[in-house]
Design an enzyme around this catalytic site. Sequence first.
Site, mmCIF file in Angstrom:
data_model
loop_
_atom_site.group_PDB
_atom_site.id
_atom_site.type_symbol
_atom_site.label_atom_id
_atom_site.label_comp_id
_atom_site.label_asym_id
_atom_site.label_seq_id
_atom_site.Cartn_x
_atom_site.Cartn_y
_atom_site.Cartn_z
ATOM 1 N N ASP A 178 0.077 -46.839 -77.926
ATOM 2 C CA ASP A 178 -1.337 -46.532 -78.088
ATOM 3 C C ASP A 178 -1.979 -47.896 -78.235
ATOM 4 O O ASP A 178 -1.822 -48.543 -79.277
ATOM 5 C CB ASP A 178 -1.570 -45.680 -79.341
ATOM 6 C CG ASP A 178 -3.029 -45.312 -79.476
ATOM 7 O OD1 ASP A 178 -3.884 -46.190 -79.279
ATOM 8 O OD2 ASP A 178 -3.319 -44.142 -79.765
ATOM 9 N N HIS A 179 -2.658 -48.363 -77.184
ATOM 10 C CA HIS A 179 -3.032 -49.774 -77.201
ATOM 11 C C HIS A 179 -4.013 -50.122 -78.322
ATOM 12 O O HIS A 179 -4.153 -51.281 -78.683
ATOM 13 C CB HIS A 179 -3.521 -50.248 -75.820
ATOM 14 C CG HIS A 179 -4.919 -49.846 -75.479
ATOM 15 N ND1 HIS A 179 -5.247 -48.630 -74.929
ATOM 16 C CD2 HIS A 179 -6.099 -50.509 -75.591
ATOM 17 C CE1 HIS A 179 -6.551 -48.572 -74.717
ATOM 18 N NE2 HIS A 179 -7.095 -49.697 -75.114
ATOM 19 N N HIS A 241 -6.168 -42.506 -79.682
ATOM 20 C CA HIS A 241 -6.814 -43.672 -80.300
ATOM 21 C C HIS A 241 -7.565 -43.320 -81.593
ATOM 22 O O HIS A 241 -7.389 -43.962 -82.618
ATOM 23 C CB HIS A 241 -7.813 -44.319 -79.335
ATOM 24 C CG HIS A 241 -7.230 -44.703 -78.003
ATOM 25 N ND1 HIS A 241 -5.945 -45.158 -77.855
ATOM 26 C CD2 HIS A 241 -7.764 -44.709 -76.752
ATOM 27 C CE1 HIS A 241 -5.716 -45.439 -76.572
ATOM 28 N NE2 HIS A 241 -6.802 -45.167 -75.885
HETATM 29 C C1 BG6 Z 1 -7.906 -45.635 -72.441
HETATM 30 C C2 BG6 Z 1 -8.641 -44.452 -71.854
HETATM 31 O O1 BG6 Z 1 -6.794 -45.211 -73.171
HETATM 32 O O2 BG6 Z 1 -8.778 -46.361 -73.285
HETATM 33 C C3 BG6 Z 1 -9.888 -44.914 -71.127
HETATM 34 O O3 BG6 Z 1 -7.796 -43.751 -70.968
HETATM 35 C C4 BG6 Z 1 -10.741 -45.787 -72.003
HETATM 36 O O4 BG6 Z 1 -10.633 -43.792 -70.652
HETATM 37 C C5 BG6 Z 1 -9.903 -46.897 -72.628
HETATM 38 O O5 BG6 Z 1 -11.778 -46.337 -71.212
HETATM 39 C C6 BG6 Z 1 -10.701 -47.673 -73.659
HETATM 40 O O6 BG6 Z 1 -9.961 -48.779 -74.083
HETATM 41 P P1 BG6 Z 1 -10.675 -50.062 -74.687
HETATM 42 O O7 BG6 Z 1 -9.556 -50.927 -75.153
HETATM 43 O O8 BG6 Z 1 -11.461 -50.661 -73.571
HETATM 44 O O9 BG6 Z 1 -11.543 -49.564 -75.798
#
Ligand code: BG6
Length: 492
Positions: A178-179, A241
Amino acid sequence: MINKLAAPCNIVVFGGNGDLAIRKLLPAMYYLHRDGHLSDCTRILGASRSNLSREDYLDLVRKGLDQFVPETYRDEETWQAFAKRIDYVAVDATDESSFANLAQALGSEFSDQTTVYYLSTSSRFFGSICLGLKANNLVLPNSRVVIEKPIGTDYASSCVINDAVGQAFEENNIYRIDHYLGKETVQNLLALRFANALFEPVWTNAHIDNVQITVAESVGVEGRWSYYDDSGALRDMVQNHLLQLLCLVAMGVPVNLDEDAVRAEKIKVLKSLKLMKPEEVTENAIRAQYNAGVAEGKEVPGYKDEEGGRPDSSTETFVAIRADIHNWRWRGVPFYLRTGKRLPSRFSEIVIEFKDVPHSIFPRSSNLMSNKLVIRLQPEESIQLFMMNKVPGLSEGMKVHPVTLDLSQPDHTPQDRVPEAYERLIFDVICGNSTLFVHRNEVEAAWKWCDAILEGWQSQSIPPHTYMAGSWGPQAAFELVAKSGRSWHESQ
Ligand code: BG6
């Protein structure tokens, strides 16, 4: 800053020519290479169904780097050295026999070093890829698999996928990514809470009135309409997230920072989330879809009219939810979660709003406000404490006004580039550190809570609300908070 050289390894990226790989994964590996964190023997193998030559693939990767890595961090010499690590192999995830190509590409020395399989594909292929790897003897005790969210589309499908992945890999070799957990400020949340004696005593329902977690995006679906339409904001953002952020705010103190200790506390939170009954869903889970409007100064189409869109879609591009955690610490404290596409700006923020003082002794004209701790994850990172202070000077009575205490990190110099979330996480996988990854039990508990909402939406067959692209979502999202006399924190 990451200041270590990871052990040699093979990194195989399934879906290696896909959007995520080109936009995020290869750039993250490029930075790891550039900053000296990849051993000389580390190889990167893009894999997908397409029949590409190595040159075609390098071309794709290079274009991606040109687009997604700022020029300051790119130069020809570094690219040439990075490119030497990269190769490409065509593998059809649904055809076990095609994994022989991969075995051949990995070569006979494959077993000597760790292999990381990064599955950057739809989760419906996770099972067949893992079983294909196993059937072709490509899973050894030093093989690890990284799987992307969302895992499945509900609790039942996630169990099927987790079972299939678990048939090939031991749980301790499965890295569910989960980045958001790789973002610097998200990790800093643990430091803020548990390296300071100040907050923990007041981190309860006795002192906190409500918590708000907002992940706002100004972009639309960015050419991913069909993926997004199967998913929607709840599955794409909340199930993973936003709930992970909620866990880090709400969890108890882990005994240490080991993966088991941290995950155990997060799982307790997820299991304490009150499941909504169908009739509570309309009240507490607002979903909406954007219509045409103006975003970032440009006219943009409505969701259904985006490239690849369908006029009958009722997929939500925005949600606002009141979540309740039924445990001793949080009973009675609403956690408001909000996320959406095509909102007026991009930011992610956690707001902890404290209770009002029990009785005000200051003049009525004072603008007495409750304390707030605002943790900004992006675009810039900051931690601010909103407090009351005396208005300086002579005035009748003592007037107070809000001031901000800034707890942010001092500015970074360009040399101190903060690693991207994916860099940190890929580095951790190579090093075998799974603290910032998600356990199967977390995924399943999160799905159970989301399933109740999805079922509620389905059973009522109420179409989503609409909002204009470039606005803060439907009126119902404001009412969700207003009905208990509260409002969304306005940070703009
Ligand atoms: C991803 C989603 O996990 O996270 C995307 O699939 C979203 O839809 C993205 O745009 C948002 O990531 P960040 O790091 O740009 O907030």
